[in-house]
Design an enzyme around this catalytic site. Structure first.
Site, mmCIF file in Angstrom:
data_model
loop_
_atom_site.group_PDB
_atom_site.id
_atom_site.type_symbol
_atom_site.label_atom_id
_atom_site.label_comp_id
_atom_site.label_asym_id
_atom_site.label_seq_id
_atom_site.Cartn_x
_atom_site.Cartn_y
_atom_site.Cartn_z
ATOM 1 C CB VAL A 71 -0.987 -0.010 1.193
ATOM 2 C CG1 VAL A 71 -0.281 -0.063 2.531
ATOM 3 C CG2 VAL A 71 -1.930 1.187 1.130
ATOM 4 C CG PHE A 72 2.168 5.154 -2.608
ATOM 5 C CD1 PHE A 72 3.555 5.121 -2.611
ATOM 6 C CD2 PHE A 72 1.531 6.378 -2.792
ATOM 7 C CE1 PHE A 72 4.294 6.289 -2.789
ATOM 8 C CE2 PHE A 72 2.258 7.551 -2.974
ATOM 9 C CZ PHE A 72 3.646 7.495 -2.969
ATOM 10 N N GLY A 73 1.499 5.093 0.813
ATOM 11 C CA GLY A 73 1.031 6.177 1.672
ATOM 12 C C GLY A 73 1.634 7.495 1.231
ATOM 13 C CE1 TYR A 74 -2.879 8.898 -1.079
ATOM 14 C CE2 TYR A 74 -2.960 11.252 -0.647
ATOM 15 C CZ TYR A 74 -3.600 10.053 -0.881
ATOM 16 O OH TYR A 74 -4.981 10.009 -0.902
ATOM 17 N N GLY A 75 0.160 10.555 2.660
ATOM 18 C CA GLY A 75 -0.282 11.547 3.641
ATOM 19 C C GLY A 75 0.011 11.043 5.035
ATOM 20 C CB SER A 76 -2.145 10.473 7.987
ATOM 21 O OG SER A 76 -3.077 9.628 7.370
ATOM 22 C CD GLU A 82 -6.721 6.690 5.786
ATOM 23 O OE1 GLU A 82 -7.453 7.694 5.770
ATOM 24 O OE2 GLU A 82 -5.647 6.655 6.407
HETATM 25 C C1 BEZ Z 1 -2.200 8.228 2.800
HETATM 26 O O1 BEZ Z 1 -1.739 7.540 1.908
HETATM 27 O O2 BEZ Z 1 -1.511 8.674 3.673
HETATM 28 C C2 BEZ Z 1 -3.624 8.463 2.767
HETATM 29 C C3 BEZ Z 1 -4.478 7.409 2.846
HETATM 30 C C4 BEZ Z 1 -5.816 7.636 2.815
HETATM 31 C C5 BEZ Z 1 -6.286 8.915 2.712
HETATM 32 C C6 BEZ Z 1 -5.417 9.972 2.598
HETATM 33 C C7 BEZ Z 1 -4.064 9.742 2.631
#
Ligand code: BEZ
Length: 193
Positions: A23-28, A99
């Site tokens: 899983v790629f995380g781009y935020g929290s 999420e």
């Molecule tokens: C994230 O990848 O950090 C993220 C996941 C779900 C919603 C917003 C950001």
């Protein structure tokens, strides 16, 4: 589309079809890792940038006063830094719940820092989801975030934690850093008035 996307997400991919799931995380997900993982690496995806265009009714705002959190928007030739986690299938129950506010799991090519490319999943709040707020100026987004809070805390801390994490990784993100600067400016004006 409904606010709560948990049931939709369960039916989107058959997780058993994946030998391993990333899983790629781009935020929290970059800095708030509240789940077990088998591997974790710096990574990036292509063709997207992060934007504070998604409403948050459950974490950084309320149904009456939604906060603003991240989603991804397609941008030609863009590269978005993040963290990739190799996880067991059952972790998606936790992530789908965390999420659930309008985000759908999408398949995405993830470029890992070890040079491998894997097909993984990423949560995106698309413009047709019920919680989507959309584009606004940096000033308006910052003002909105500065006055919002929810069960997971002040909306501004979401921005500060992410900006700190990006700096620790040596990453530039003008959208995030611009909003951070503007929030600091709003806070300093309100403390002197
Ligand atoms: C994230 O990848 O950090 C993220 C996941 C779900 C919603 C917003 C950001």
């Amino acid at each position: 589309m409904a606010f709560d996307t948990q049931n939709i997400n369960k039916q989107r991919q058959n997780l058993q079809d994946y030998d391993e799931i990333w899983v790629f995380g781009y935020g929290s997900l970059i800095h708030k890792v509240d789940f077990d993982f088998l591997d974790c690496q710096n990574a990036h995806i292509l063709g997207y940038e992060r934007r504070f265009w998604q409403g948050s009714h459950d974490h950084r705002g309320t149904p009456e006063n939604p906060g603003r959190v991240l989603t991804l928007t397609p941008v030609e030739n863009a590269r978005c830094f993040g963290r990739a986690f190799k996880v067991e299938h059952h972790i998606f129950e936790h992530l789908d719940h965390r999420e659930k506010n309008g985000y759908l799991r999408e398949e995405i090519e993830i470029y890992l820092e070890n040079g491998n490319r894997v097909l993984g999943l990423v949560y995106i709040g698309a413009p047709d989801n019920a919680a989507y707020l959309g584009e606004a100026t940096i000033e308006d987004i910052a003002a909105h975030i500065a006055r919002s809070s929810g069960p997971s805390g002040d909306n501004k801390d979401y921005v500060f934690d992410l900006a700190d994490a990006l700096r620790e990784h040596g990453e530039e993100d003008e959208h995030v850093f611009g909003i951070e600067r503007e929030i600091f400016s709003i806070l300093s004006k309100s403390s002197t008035s």
